[in-house]
Design an enzyme around this catalytic site. Structure first.
Site, PDB file in Angstrom:
ATOM      1  N   ARG A 179       0.859  -1.183   0.000  1.00  0.00           N
ATOM      2  CA  ARG A 179       0.000   0.000   0.000  1.00  0.00           C
ATOM      3  C   ARG A 179       0.889   1.224   0.000  1.00  0.00           C
ATOM      4  O   ARG A 179       2.027   1.190   0.448  1.00  0.00           O
ATOM      5  CB  ARG A 179      -0.882   0.019   1.248  1.00  0.00           C
ATOM      6  CG  ARG A 179      -1.933  -1.050   1.220  1.00  0.00           C
ATOM      7  CD  ARG A 179      -3.079  -0.702   2.136  1.00  0.00           C
ATOM      8  NE  ARG A 179      -2.703  -0.850   3.531  1.00  0.00           N
ATOM      9  CZ  ARG A 179      -3.454  -0.377   4.539  1.00  0.00           C
ATOM     10  NH1 ARG A 179      -4.556   0.281   4.287  1.00  0.00           N
ATOM     11  NH2 ARG A 179      -3.092  -0.571   5.795  1.00  0.00           N
ATOM     12  N   ASP A 183     -11.094   0.251  13.440  1.00  0.00           N
ATOM     13  CA  ASP A 183     -11.374  -0.224  12.081  1.00  0.00           C
ATOM     14  C   ASP A 183     -12.383  -1.356  12.035  1.00  0.00           C
ATOM     15  O   ASP A 183     -13.041  -1.570  11.025  1.00  0.00           O
ATOM     16  CB  ASP A 183     -10.082  -0.829  11.486  1.00  0.00           C
ATOM     17  CG  ASP A 183      -9.110   0.221  11.024  1.00  0.00           C
ATOM     18  OD1 ASP A 183      -9.562   1.305  10.641  1.00  0.00           O
ATOM     19  OD2 ASP A 183      -7.897  -0.070  11.037  1.00  0.00           O
TER      20      ASP A 183
HETATM   21  C1  NOJ Z   1      -4.623   0.187  12.695  1.00  0.00           C
HETATM   22  C2  NOJ Z   1      -4.977   1.303  11.773  1.00  0.00           C
HETATM   23  O1  NOJ Z   1      -3.826   1.738  11.051  1.00  0.00           O
HETATM   24  C3  NOJ Z   1      -5.544   2.480  12.545  1.00  0.00           C
HETATM   25  O2  NOJ Z   1      -5.970   3.456  11.630  1.00  0.00           O
HETATM   26  C4  NOJ Z   1      -6.693   2.044  13.418  1.00  0.00           C
HETATM   27  O3  NOJ Z   1      -7.137   3.166  14.153  1.00  0.00           O
HETATM   28  C5  NOJ Z   1      -6.274   0.925  14.345  1.00  0.00           C
HETATM   29  N1  NOJ Z   1      -5.746  -0.164  13.554  1.00  0.00           N
HETATM   30  C6  NOJ Z   1      -7.434   0.433  15.219  1.00  0.00           C
HETATM   31  O4  NOJ Z   1      -8.375  -0.241  14.485  1.00  0.00           O
END
Ligand code: NOJ
Length: 828
Positions: A347, A499
């Site tokens: 990515r 997420d």
């Molecule tokens: C990793 C992600 O990069 C981040 O954006 C997210 O807030 C956390 N996981 C928690 O889900």
């Protein structure tokens, strides 16, 4: 069980037992060229983009672990025995060979002692050149003359990671290698100016001196552990148009007893000519430019670290804050998350929420990069007020050259592909930008930034209006005010910070609390700039009222509502009853009363505390439930499903500090602190100098195992919470607030803080053994105003504190640039 120690004087972590259970990584390069390497020199190098311009290849998640890498082999020409300076890939028995890896700030030293030969391979990238330097020394301590052959080895990648991993009927026939004048040149024929070079200060003559083809160097049915060239003592002079390429150079040396020899290898961006220039620069005059470049790099980090140094009774906090946590936070800002052994470059671009938070953490040590990131994010904001969840800053830069069509050129998607719609919006993304901007201005005093004009992502190429940074902030706040659900709580949309907690697009407590926090920062900035912010003060009051009415469930703060209206994170839930995000953010946001804040944080302690940190939620979800989200399809104790997710842990330290509970704040700090697990590697597995994305939770058989080091916002937040809330030193728009919240047992601590080019040597004494409250403060011997933070503008802005704190804070006025000031604070 331990594998190494912190060398605080040198700012190095020293791995003196090299067979660590998983890769322990480090980063080199701070600008365009960067590399990620582990304790045995496995890893990869890229230029600008790990997705589109990978220089060396990496086979991630592989067996054996983390290959290939940037290796130096040494062969004893008499005995034909050979080894690598970095232990792997040859992997000599540790009964016979001694290996040490020193991870430093943007450099790594691999040290080895074997059969009377002492060797070191140091990897680093000079600040201003796109070249990786391998500074190699070999010393004969065996007491007899030795004849050695030294081989370097790297495996080149086709620049684009996809090209490198698929459709070989194309990729294998469009790049070639050649050797001339002691320089290997790799030509990525399908790219304009697609060249790499590999050279060294001196190589042998003839075909035995080099290989450009990987398979010739390694040989059939062999691996990097036993390359044919090394075993036989001879390269084969291979090169070809097409194929898989490597950089292997051989140098034969004789070493008398006690004699030392230095070799420098250079792996760079550019063609043979560029290689010649680099060799001229870094290898002439007894390598003086190599030495100077290394000193410059050391000075670069020294300068950053000097902005804030602490001396507390907490040895681990001192080591982490003074060096490693800032380093980790900075690396996140520089590399922006997508280059590691976990995210291997598939990515590219910036994640909106991650980058906003990263930029907020280092304005004191990296104001230029913080500002640049803020501008990129402002341009990645839509006129509707939401941020593009993942975007490339290049999309919003004026194109100067006509686009060249090649798989390795970062593509320019069509406008509709760049600007996603509401269905892909993460509701928290852009809200983080507001405090990040406010913190940048508090740190730097760059008030004009708020008036600078930038386009929006969707107005960029359509001559749409540019608006001020301040107006961008308004659009973000207005978006969140519009996008509320039936309870008046912000919609979670695709997801919020978590997420995996999608709530079927329901409502998110975290986003409403964040909205309030952003409003507090925005109003404080607006007032400071002399703007009318009454509309937003009203908005804040409405958000606060909805939060208190809808989210307080009588015991703690509910996490949200599914689209069907079911409450999540409330006492009626069998699974996911208590969540960290809603309870910590209730306090941090400044939206709730102190009494409820205390109850909420008590629930966090009661239900979420473990000796390795705070779990994200409890109990873990065991049944897939798509109304709740993907979190229910992750195994219990892993990731967002009740693991000890590191990033939100510092939210709890900050919340406890705001409530005045210093012992609790340190209890939480200590549980997560990697330093404290240095001797517990049989459980932790991962690096003890880095925060990891999550620690496996107690519901899982691997409780305590740390996963995904380095690229996590945990470091930035750990730094922010420890320095601004526990130690309580935080800049405001025109004063430096000193508002510590420490364990009652700490007798004193010191902080050296550089703020707006003036030095503040702060000594905090705690004669009465309190946790919070400043009784007296003197600046250069003269008394300074101490106020209750709840009443002071400083705390309402920086700490967002409607939560009345348990004592006064000092507000040290800004001092002249260049001045050095003594600040003496007495708590009580
Ligand atoms: C990793 C992600 O990069 C981040 O954006 C997210 O807030 C956390 N996981 C928690 O889900």
């Amino acid at each position: 069980m331990k594998y190494g120690y912190f060398d605080n004087k040198k700012n190095e972590y020293v791995i003196d037992r090299i067979d660590v259970p998983v890769s322990w990584t480090n980063y080199i390069g701070v600008k365009d060229m960067c590399g990620v390497f582990n304790h045995t020199a496995g890893g990869y190098l890229f230029y600008k983009s790990p997705e589109y311009h990978r220089i060396t290849r990496f086979r991630p998640n592989g067996v054996p672990m983390d290959r290939p890498g940037h290796y130096v082999y040494v062969r004893d020409n008499e005995t034909k025995d050979y080894w690598t300076l970095s232990w792997q890939p040859v992997g000599k028995s540790l009964d016979d060979a001694k290996y040490i890896c020193r991870h430093g700030l943007s450099y790594i030293k691999y040290q080895c002692e074997y059969k009377g030969i002492k060797g070191e391979q140091k990897l680093f990238i000079p600040l201003d050149d796109a070249v990786e330097v391998w500074d190699v020394t070999l010393k004969n301590e065996s007491g007899k003359k030795r004849s050695l052959s030294v081989f370097s080895y790297v495996e080149f990648s086709f620049h684009h990671i996809t090209t490198d991993n698929q459709n070989f009927q194309m990729s294998l026939y469009s790049s070639g290698s050649s050797y001339k004048d002691g320089i290997i040149e790799i030509d990525l024929f399908y790219e304009p100016d697609g060249f790499q070079y590999f050279t060294s200060n001196e190589t042998d003559d003839g075909n035995a001196a080099f290989d450009c083809l990987r398979d010739s160097f390694i040989g059939q049915y062999r691996t990097e552990s036993n390359p044919l060239a090394v075993e036989s003592g001879q390269c084969s002079g291979s090169f070809e148009l097409g194929g898989n390429h490597c950089g292997a150079l051989r140098r034969t040396i004789e070493l008398n007893p006690g004699e030392e020899k230095r070799l420098v290898f250079l792996l760079g961006e550019g063609n043979r000519e560029a290689g010649k220039k680099a060799r001229e620069k870094y290898c002439s005059n007894n390598f003086s430019k190599t030495d100077a470049a290394f000193t410059e790099l050391a000075d670069f980090w020294k300068e950053k670290l000097s902005k804030l140094q602490i001396e507390t009774p907490h040895e681990g906090m001192n080591a982490m804050i003074n060096t490693w946590t800032l380093y980790q936070a900075e690396i996140n800002v520089i590399f922006s998350r997508f280059a590691s052994f976990i995210e291997v470059g598939g990515r590219t671009g910036l994640g909106y929420r991650d980058t906003s938070q990263d930029a907020m953490m280092v304005p004191h040590s990296n104001p230029e990069k913080s500002r640049a990131r803020l501008v990129e994010l402002l341009k990645g904001l839509t006129a509707a007020g939401y941020g593009l969840h993942l975007f490339s800053p290049e999309w919003f830069e004026k194109q100067t050259k006509p686009a060249f069509k090649s798989p390795t050129v970062v593509p320019m998607p069509s406008k509709s592909e760049r600007i996603h719609g509401i269905e892909d919006v993460c509701a928290d993304d852009a809200l983080w930008l507001i405090p990040a901007i406010a913190e940048y201005i508090r740190e730097t005093g760059d008030f004009n930034f708020a008036e600078e004009k930038y386009p929006y992502a969707d107005t960029f190429d359509s001559d749409g209006a540019e608006e001020s940074v301040f107006d961008h902030m308004k659009r973000i706040l207005d978006f969140s005010a519009r996008e509320v659900g039936p309870h008046g709580i912000c919609k979670g949309l695709r997801a919020d910070w978590n997420d995996c907690l999608n709530l079927g697009g329901g409502e998110s407590a975290m986003v409403s609390f964040l909205h309030h926090w952003a409003l507090v920062h925005f109003c404080a900035l607006g007032r400071k700039l002399g703007k009318d912010v009454s509309e937003y003060e009203k908005m804040a009051a409405i958000v606060k009222a909805s939060c208190e009415k809808e989210l307080w469930n009588g015991s703690w703060y509910t996490r949200g509502f599914t689209s069907a209206g079911r409450a999540i994170g409330s006492p009626d839930c069998k699974e996911g009853r208590v969540f960290m995000e809603s309870n910590t953010w209730a306090v941090l946001s400044g939206a709730v009363s102190k009494e409820r804040g205390i109850a909420a944080m008590d629930a966090v302690d009661k239900f979420l505390y473990t000796p390795f940190g705070l779990k994200l939620c409890d109990p873990a979800f065991s049944q897939p439930d798509d109304d709740v989200g993907f979190v229910t399809r992750v195994y219990k104790g892993l990731k967002e499903n009740a693991a000890i997710f590191s990033h939100p842990n510092p939210w709890a330290w900050a919340a406890e500090a705001m409530l005045g509970r210093g012992d609790r704040a340190i209890k939480f700090y200590d549980a997560l602190c990697p330093y404290n697990q240095n001797d517990l590697i049989e459980v932790r597995k991962a690096e003890p100098y880095m925060y990891c994305q999550f620690i496996t939770g107690p519901d899982h058989s691997a409780f305590g195992r740390a996963n995904h080091p380095f690229m996590t916002g945990s470091a930035g937040w750990a730094y922010f919470a420890a320095t601004r809330f526990i130690l309580g030193i935080r800049p405001d728009f025109d004063c430096l607030v000193i508002d510590p919240c420490i364990p009652a047992s700490w007798p004193s601590f010191k902080v050296r803080r550089v703020w707006r080019d003036a030095v503040y040597n702060i000594t905090v004494e705690n004669p009465n053994g309190v946790s919070k409250g400043v009784k007296e403060c003197k600046l250069n011997g003269k008394p300074v105003v101490c106020k209750d933070p709840a009443a002071s503008a400083a705390a309402v802005t920086a700490a967002g504190a409607a939560v009345a704190a348990a004592g006064a804070a000092a507000e040290v006025p800004e001092q002249a640039r260049g001045s050095e000031n003594e600040v003496r604070v007495i708590m009580g």
